[in-house]
Design a protein around this motif. Structure first.
Motif, PDB file in Angstrom:
ATOM      1  N   THR A 273       0.804  -1.225   0.000  1.00 48.07           N
ATOM      2  CA  THR A 273       0.000   0.000   0.000  1.00 48.07           C
ATOM      3  C   THR A 273       0.837   1.275   0.000  1.00 48.07           C
ATOM      4  O   THR A 273       0.455   2.261   0.609  1.00 48.07           O
ATOM      5  N   ILE A 274       1.938   1.274  -0.679  1.00 47.40           N
ATOM      6  CA  ILE A 274       2.732   2.499  -0.754  1.00 47.40           C
ATOM      7  C   ILE A 274       2.210   3.313  -1.942  1.00 47.40           C
ATOM      8  O   ILE A 274       2.801   3.351  -3.011  1.00 47.40           O
TER       9      ILE A 274
ATOM     10  N   PHE B  33      -1.031  13.772  -0.172  1.00 48.44           N
ATOM     11  CA  PHE B  33      -1.717  13.210   0.982  1.00 48.44           C
ATOM     12  C   PHE B  33      -1.596  11.693   0.914  1.00 48.44           C
ATOM     13  O   PHE B  33      -1.264  11.136  -0.126  1.00 48.44           O
ATOM     14  N   GLY B  34      -1.857  11.054   2.014  1.00 53.24           N
ATOM     15  CA  GLY B  34      -1.837   9.603   2.008  1.00 53.24           C
ATOM     16  C   GLY B  34      -2.363   9.046   3.309  1.00 53.24           C
ATOM     17  O   GLY B  34      -2.184   9.641   4.363  1.00 53.24           O
ATOM     18  N   VAL B  35      -3.035   7.918   3.206  1.00 49.89           N
ATOM     19  CA  VAL B  35      -3.474   7.145   4.362  1.00 49.89           C
ATOM     20  C   VAL B  35      -2.964   5.730   4.130  1.00 49.89           C
ATOM     21  O   VAL B  35      -3.282   5.111   3.129  1.00 49.89           O
ATOM     22  N   MET B  36      -2.145   5.246   5.044  1.00 49.41           N
ATOM     23  CA  MET B  36      -1.568   3.909   4.931  1.00 49.41           C
ATOM     24  C   MET B  36      -2.443   2.919   5.679  1.00 49.41           C
ATOM     25  O   MET B  36      -3.123   3.286   6.626  1.00 49.41           O
TER      26      MET B  36
ATOM     27  N   GLN C 236      -6.369   1.872   3.024  1.00 48.28           N
ATOM     28  CA  GLN C 236      -5.736   2.936   2.241  1.00 48.28           C
ATOM     29  C   GLN C 236      -6.663   3.610   1.241  1.00 48.28           C
ATOM     30  O   GLN C 236      -6.871   4.819   1.327  1.00 48.28           O
ATOM     31  N   PRO C 237      -7.248   2.910   0.286  1.00 50.83           N
ATOM     32  CA  PRO C 237      -8.121   3.623  -0.662  1.00 50.83           C
ATOM     33  C   PRO C 237      -9.356   4.207   0.016  1.00 50.83           C
ATOM     34  O   PRO C 237      -9.814   5.290  -0.343  1.00 50.83           O
ATOM     35  N   GLN C 238      -9.877   3.492   1.022  1.00 46.39           N
ATOM     36  CA  GLN C 238     -11.043   3.994   1.739  1.00 46.39           C
ATOM     37  C   GLN C 238     -10.679   5.241   2.539  1.00 46.39           C
ATOM     38  O   GLN C 238     -11.450   6.208   2.594  1.00 46.39           O
ATOM     39  N   GLY C 239      -9.507   5.223   3.162  1.00 44.01           N
ATOM     40  CA  GLY C 239      -9.044   6.383   3.930  1.00 44.01           C
ATOM     41  C   GLY C 239      -8.795   7.583   3.037  1.00 44.01           C
ATOM     42  O   GLY C 239      -9.115   8.721   3.397  1.00 44.01           O
ATOM     43  N   HIS C 240      -8.219   7.349   1.853  1.00 44.79           N
ATOM     44  CA  HIS C 240      -8.012   8.446   0.907  1.00 44.79           C
ATOM     45  C   HIS C 240      -9.336   9.143   0.606  1.00 44.79           C
ATOM     46  O   HIS C 240      -9.430  10.371   0.658  1.00 44.79           O
ATOM     47  N   VAL C 241     -10.352   8.358   0.288  1.00 41.13           N
ATOM     48  CA  VAL C 241     -11.658   8.934  -0.046  1.00 41.13           C
ATOM     49  C   VAL C 241     -12.250   9.677   1.152  1.00 41.13           C
ATOM     50  O   VAL C 241     -12.740  10.799   1.020  1.00 41.13           O
TER      51      VAL C 241
ATOM     52  N   GLY D 132      -2.440   8.698   8.443  1.00 34.58           N
ATOM     53  CA  GLY D 132      -2.162   9.484   7.257  1.00 34.58           C
ATOM     54  C   GLY D 132      -1.499  10.807   7.554  1.00 34.58           C
ATOM     55  O   GLY D 132      -1.395  11.228   8.708  1.00 34.58           O
ATOM     56  N   GLN D 133      -1.067  11.435   6.494  1.00 32.96           N
ATOM     57  CA  GLN D 133      -0.489  12.770   6.545  1.00 32.96           C
ATOM     58  C   GLN D 133      -0.984  13.543   5.324  1.00 32.96           C
ATOM     59  O   GLN D 133      -1.229  12.959   4.267  1.00 32.96           O
ATOM     60  N   ILE D 134      -1.099  14.856   5.498  1.00 36.24           N
ATOM     61  CA  ILE D 134      -1.551  15.731   4.412  1.00 36.24           C
ATOM     62  C   ILE D 134      -0.737  17.016   4.457  1.00 36.24           C
ATOM     63  O   ILE D 134      -0.488  17.561   5.534  1.00 36.24           O
TER      64      ILE D 134
END
Length: 156
Positions: free
Chosen positions: A4-5, A21-24, A29-34, A122-124
């Motif tokens: 998930t990088i 931005f990113g959520v690991m 990961q994809p759910q956190g991004h959304v 995550g970080q943004i």
């Protein structure tokens, strides 16, 4: 293992950079991004508030053969995990629609534990563009770092 990088890059409608931005976190990961993007774009949250907000996670349920007969008959193949802060009414509403809901409570004793890790971290960094009095566009950077992890957002 689930790789998930995959950080994201947000741009404005004119193509200018809005920020990385990113959520690991595996399935998160994809759910956190959304979820983080919706918090910022639809709910007007700043980066830190978007990361602080409670999350939900859709995760594959155990295989039907690993469940007892009653559980197997109700299984949709997906479990919905709700982080502390999402209302009991929302959980009840999802259950009423047939979803298997798992509420993860993160009371003080569990905050550092594995219970919150499933919701990712995550970080943004976000650039907010402003016009100066002279008509020049300048970016102000602001950031957030997920309280579920051990990072921090700092300016220089």
């Amino acid at each position: 293992p689930y790789h998930t990088i995959i950080p994201g890059m947000l741009t404005r409608s004119d193509g200018a950079l809005a920020g990385p931005f990113g959520v690991m976190g595996g399935f998160m990961q994809p759910q956190g991004h959304v979820q983080v993007l919706l918090n910022m774009l639809l709910h007007g949250m700043d980066p830190q508030s978007a990361l602080d907000a409670p999350r939900l996670l859709l995760e594959p349920a155990p295989p039907v053969h690993a469940l007892n007969a009653a559980e197997a008959s109700r299984s949709s193949g997906v479990e919905v995990y709700l982080e502390d802060g999402i209302s009991a009414a929302a959980a009840d509403g999802l259950r009423a629609k047939g979803h298997t809901v798992r509420a993860v409570h993160t009371h003080r004793a569990e905050v550092a534990g594995a219970a919150r890790r499933r919701f990712g971290k995550g970080q943004i960094i976000q650039a907010r563009w402003r016009q100066t009095e002279g008509g020049v566009a300048k970016a102000v950077l602001w950031a957030g770092s997920d309280p579920r992890g051990d990072g921090c957002a700092m300016g220089w």
